[in-house]
Design a protein around this motif. Structure first.
Motif, PDB file in Angstrom:
ATOM      1  N   UNK A 124       0.838  -1.206   0.000  1.00 40.37           N
ATOM      2  CA  UNK A 124       0.000   0.000   0.000  1.00 40.37           C
ATOM      3  C   UNK A 124       0.873   1.256   0.000  1.00 40.37           C
ATOM      4  N   UNK A 125       1.984   1.228   0.704  1.00 37.53           N
ATOM      5  CA  UNK A 125       2.873   2.396   0.709  1.00 37.53           C
ATOM      6  C   UNK A 125       3.467   2.642  -0.677  1.00 37.53           C
ATOM      7  N   UNK A 126       3.676   1.590  -1.430  1.00 40.12           N
ATOM      8  CA  UNK A 126       4.133   1.761  -2.808  1.00 40.12           C
ATOM      9  C   UNK A 126       3.054   2.450  -3.647  1.00 40.12           C
ATOM     10  N   UNK A 127       1.796   2.150  -3.361  1.00 39.24           N
ATOM     11  CA  UNK A 127       0.697   2.855  -4.032  1.00 39.24           C
ATOM     12  C   UNK A 127       0.692   4.322  -3.625  1.00 39.24           C
ATOM     13  N   UNK A 128       0.949   4.601  -2.351  1.00 34.21           N
ATOM     14  CA  UNK A 128       1.033   5.987  -1.893  1.00 34.21           C
ATOM     15  C   UNK A 128       2.152   6.702  -2.637  1.00 34.21           C
ATOM     16  N   UNK A 129       3.290   6.024  -2.768  1.00 33.75           N
ATOM     17  CA  UNK A 129       4.427   6.643  -3.451  1.00 33.75           C
ATOM     18  C   UNK A 129       4.051   7.018  -4.876  1.00 33.75           C
ATOM     19  N   UNK A 130       3.357   6.134  -5.569  1.00 35.06           N
ATOM     20  CA  UNK A 130       2.934   6.436  -6.943  1.00 35.06           C
ATOM     21  C   UNK A 130       1.963   7.612  -6.973  1.00 35.06           C
ATOM     22  N   UNK A 131       1.106   7.732  -5.970  1.00 34.28           N
ATOM     23  CA  UNK A 131       0.128   8.825  -5.928  1.00 34.28           C
ATOM     24  C   UNK A 131       0.772  10.165  -5.571  1.00 34.28           C
ATOM     25  N   UNK A 132       1.787  10.141  -4.727  1.00 34.48           N
ATOM     26  CA  UNK A 132       2.396  11.379  -4.232  1.00 34.48           C
ATOM     27  C   UNK A 132       3.517  11.916  -5.121  1.00 34.48           C
ATOM     28  N   UNK A 133       4.175  11.043  -5.829  1.00 33.79           N
ATOM     29  CA  UNK A 133       5.345  11.444  -6.606  1.00 33.79           C
ATOM     30  C   UNK A 133       5.065  12.518  -7.649  1.00 33.79           C
ATOM     31  N   UNK A 134       3.967  12.457  -8.405  1.00 32.15           N
ATOM     32  CA  UNK A 134       3.755  13.511  -9.407  1.00 32.15           C
ATOM     33  C   UNK A 134       3.708  14.931  -8.822  1.00 32.15           C
ATOM     34  N   UNK A 135       3.060  15.091  -7.674  1.00 32.11           N
ATOM     35  CA  UNK A 135       2.992  16.428  -7.067  1.00 32.11           C
ATOM     36  C   UNK A 135       4.356  16.854  -6.543  1.00 32.11           C
ATOM     37  N   UNK A 136       5.121  15.929  -5.987  1.00 34.69           N
ATOM     38  CA  UNK A 136       6.461  16.268  -5.513  1.00 34.69           C
ATOM     39  C   UNK A 136       7.347  16.622  -6.706  1.00 34.69           C
ATOM     40  N   UNK A 137       7.223  15.884  -7.801  1.00 35.77           N
ATOM     41  CA  UNK A 137       7.971  16.216  -9.031  1.00 35.77           C
ATOM     42  C   UNK A 137       7.648  17.640  -9.480  1.00 35.77           C
TER      43      UNK A 137
END
Length: 192
Positions: A124-137
């Motif tokens: 699930x944390x890997x799913x969070x990472x995929x969801x959060x990465x675009x905004x951090x980018x």
């Protein structure tokens, strides 16, 4: 929301509450799907209409929490750097959770003590990472098409690891130290 959706959500919630009571009373491994179905007054087949696995009962809403963190991150002021915005978003979501600290502590202990739950939590944390990465980018001004720019993924993974380390320590110390303080300590160790 339609009547069907409201009914489905109510049944989902009832099965979840029943299962969590059994898990916390008997232990996760000792509780079977048949036990949950019987206690909830449903068939085994009906259980699988709502949950794919027993682990999904405990961790099913984690994906939705990732979306809440993403929304909180997107709502952070543009003046904040990516790291500060991400850490602040994590705090904002924790403050808005319905569970009490005592309930969360029991769940965290169960997750950290049960290998199958631990594995699903990491998933699930890997799913969070995929969801959060675009905004951090976006906040970093990174080119989304550049596969070699790993800064956003590294920042998100680091903050999620801080959360994981803090939650495990919180479970180990039986909640004697606030989770937020442990998370902040982990974050400060990285930034220090």
């Amino acid at each position: 929301m339609s009547l069907w959706s409201r009914t489905r959500n109510a049944v989902y919630g009832e099965i979840t509450r029943t299962a969590m009571e059994l898990f916390l009373e008997r232990g996760f491994e000792a509780t079977t799907i048949d036990d949950i179905a019987a206690a909830a007054g449903i068939s085994r087949r009906s259980f699988f209409r709502y949950f794919g696995t027993k682990e999904d009962v405990v961790l099913g809403d984690l994906a939705a929490r990732g979306e809440l963190i993403r929304d909180a991150l997107q709502a952070r002021p543009e003046s904040e750097d990516a790291w500060t915005a991400l850490v602040s978003a994590m705090h904002a979501v924790k403050a808005g959770l319905a569970e009490t600290d005592a309930e969360m502590l029991k769940i965290f202990k169960m997750v950290h003590e049960t290998p199958s739950l631990r594995a699903r939590s990491i998933e699930k944390h890997l799913q969070w990472q995929a969801a959060l990465t675009p905004e951090v980018r976006r906040r970093l001004g990174a080119d989304p098409a550049d596969p070699a720019d790993v800064r956003a993924e590294a920042l998100v993974a680091t903050v999620l690891t801080c959360l994981d380390v803090a939650s495990e320590a919180w479970a180990r110390c039986d909640g004697a130290v606030p989770l937020e303080g442990l998370f902040d300590g982990a974050v400060a160790a990285i930034r220090g």
